[in-house]
Scaffold this motif. Structure first.
Motif, short mmCIF file in Angstrom:
data_model
loop_
_atom_site.label_atom_id
_atom_site.label_comp_id
_atom_site.label_asym_id
_atom_site.label_seq_id
_atom_site.Cartn_x
_atom_site.Cartn_y
_atom_site.Cartn_z
N LEU A 1 -2.74 2.08 4.70
CA LEU A 1 -3.73 1.69 4.24
C LEU A 1 -4.86 2.89 3.75
O LEU A 1 -5.66 2.84 2.87
CB LEU A 1 -3.63 0.47 5.25
CG LEU A 1 -5.20 -0.29 4.26
CD1 LEU A 1 -5.38 -0.90 2.99
CD2 LEU A 1 -5.10 -1.68 5.57
N VAL B 1 0.82 -1.14 -0.08
CA VAL B 1 -0.09 0.00 -0.14
C VAL B 1 0.86 1.70 -0.14
O VAL B 1 0.26 2.50 -0.81
CB VAL B 1 -1.05 0.03 1.10
CG1 VAL B 1 -1.87 -0.98 1.18
CG2 VAL B 1 -0.61 -0.10 2.39
N ALA C 1 -4.43 5.35 1.31
CA ALA C 1 -4.58 4.76 -0.17
C ALA C 1 -5.86 3.98 -0.89
O ALA C 1 -5.79 4.51 -1.28
CB ALA C 1 -3.28 3.60 0.09
N LEU D 1 1.96 1.69 -3.51
CA LEU D 1 0.17 2.33 -4.35
C LEU D 1 -0.23 3.67 -3.99
O LEU D 1 -0.31 4.59 -4.86
CB LEU D 1 -0.99 1.18 -3.94
CG LEU D 1 -1.03 -0.12 -4.45
CD1 LEU D 1 -2.26 -0.90 -4.13
CD2 LEU D 1 -1.16 0.02 -6.17
#
Length: 461
Positions: free
Chosen positions: A445, A378, A448, A381
């Motif tokens: 997280l 993550v 993201a 990302l």
């Protein structure tokens, strides 16, 4: 825009912050106090670290019997005088609880010399002031400790909410509530979980408020760090001290990236933090040496004990210590770290019963190395997505990612430097992953999720 309109616009935001505080504090408190969410096995929750907590019971009995500063004010275990055992329940957890709950006295008292024992002194004072039975007072102490732990973590969660929004805060709340290690430590009187996070919270909010350098700002920063570290050392000594120190510095990494600190700024903040911490730890150790000297033969006995205790927890020669410490001193550092990476963060087996061994051991048990892999993914990302965002948001996300991976040094510092201690204490040191690595990881997280589900911001916006 008039003030009434501004107040009207701010009202929903205030309500959201209040909701975050209420929800987070209540969820954490009931988890810490009763294991209401069944995150941990109930027997484990009921018995975890009662041996160390027994030192607090022993301190309160000793204080009630001989005064707050008897035996140097140190925590410890006593041998109780029991003349009539028929009325004492046979299910009491240890003799120390029996002595406290049934107003017994000690014939002998053995001190624990590796921390100042401030938590024992405070609970002894509360024990003297609160006019209830020992049984009721003990539950009050648990409520107080669980509540302080919940509020402390909520301060951190509120910071994540203000910086990164609701999704990030929600996932950080969830990670704290679902962490079985936070749950079993949350109300323990010996550990006083809140004290570990106090220096980090002081730094978080100080740097958030003082984004623009001002005169004497670094002086106040050092003073606040001195106060918060002094409280931590007084309350639970040098337990996980390297983790606490790196956790305290973690917010500096975030704001250094976010605000593009110059080398001079970094040096000033580092010096202020280093001096404040150094003075706090030094004074605390001097106090401990005097306390040990009060129950032994003098100040030098305290210094010798501190040196001996440091050696047995790190890399001392096995020949210089009793055979019981040989295995831990000879253990390999990499093996110790791997053991902790394989630890269990959350266990679905507490909720779902399946006979498939592979599912039970490898899918339902969420291990810390699973989380490390997840956070790497993550982070990548979020970094990729942030390239399409406005410069300020991009810098904020990069600062979060860098801070998250700096924060992994907090638990690793203890596993590596205090390798021998970590080798022995696999029944408790998994807690360190939550200081504060998993909190930041789940914030990544959440960020993201927000970044990939909302409409892309234009860089020119």
């Amino acid at each position: 825009m008039n003030s009434k309109l501004l107040d009207h616009l701010r009202q929903p935001e205030r309500l959201k912050k209040i909701a975050i505080w209420v929800v987070s504090t209540l969820l954490l408190f009931f988890g810490f106090y009763t294991n209401l969410w069944h995150v941990a096995d109930q027997n484990w929750f009921d018995t975890h670290q009662k041996d160390t907590e027994s030192h607090i019971m022993g301190r309160m009995v000793k204080s009630r019997q001989d005064g707050f500063f008897s035996a140097g004010g140190l925590n410890g275990w006593g041998t109780a005088k029991i003349t009539d055992t028929e009325w004492i329940p046979p299910t009491e957890r240890t003799p120390q609880y029996t002595a406290y709950l049934h107003n017994l006295t000690f014939e002998k008292f053995s001190t624990y010399n590796s921390q100042p024992g401030g938590q024992g002194m405070i609970f002894s004072l509360l024990d003297r002031l609160i006019p209830f039975s020992p049984q009721v007072k003990l539950q009050i102490f648990y409520v107080l400790t669980a509540l302080l732990s919940a509020i402390t973590l909520t301060f951190i969660i509120d910071w994540f909410y203000e910086e990164f929004g609701g999704w990030a805060a929600a996932l950080v709340i969830g990670s704290a509530v679902l962490s079985q290690w936070l749950t079993v430590f949350g109300k323990n009187l010996w550990w006083s979980l809140w004290a570990f996070y106090l220096p980090m919270i002081v730094v978080l909010y100080f740097l958030k408020r003082h984004r623009v350098p001002e005169n004497r700002q670094h002086l106040w920063f050092g003073i606040l760090i001195f106060i918060s570290m002094s409280i931590k050392c007084f309350i639970n000594g040098y337990e996980y001290i390297t983790t606490t120190l790196i956790m305290m510095i973690t917010p500096c990494i975030y704001y250094a990236f976010l605000d593009k600190w110059s080398r001079q700024q970094c040096l000033k903040w580092t010096l202020a933090a280093g001096i404040g911490t150094g003075v706090a730890v030094l004074l605390s150790m001097l106090m401990l040496c005097f306390q040990i000297g009060a129950v032994k033969d003098g100040f030098m006995d305290g210094i010798e004990h501190v040196i001996w205790s440091f050696g047995k927890r790190t890399y001392a020669s096995p020949e210089d210590y009793p055979p019981i410490y040989a295995a831990s001193l000879e253990a390999g550092t990499i093996g110790v770290v791997i053991t902790y990476m394989n630890g269990i963060f959350f266990n679905f087996n507490n909720y779902i019963s399946l006979e498939n061994t592979f599912v039970q051991n490898h899918l339902f048990k969420i291990r810390y190395y699973y989380l490390i892999v997840l956070f790497i993914a993550v982070s990548a990302l979020l970094f990729w997505r942030s390239k399409k965002m406005v410069a300020e948001r991009q810098r904020q996300h990069i600062a979060l990612i860098c801070t998250t991976w700096f924060s992994i040094l907090a638990p690793l510092s203890w596993f590596i430097i205090f390798k021998a201690h970590s080798y022995i204490h696999t029944h408790m040191s998994f807690l360190l992953w939550q200081m504060p690595f998993t909190l930041f990881g789940f914030a990544v997280l959440g960020s993201a999720v927000i970044a990939w589900t909302k409409k892309t911001e234009s860089k020119q916006a």
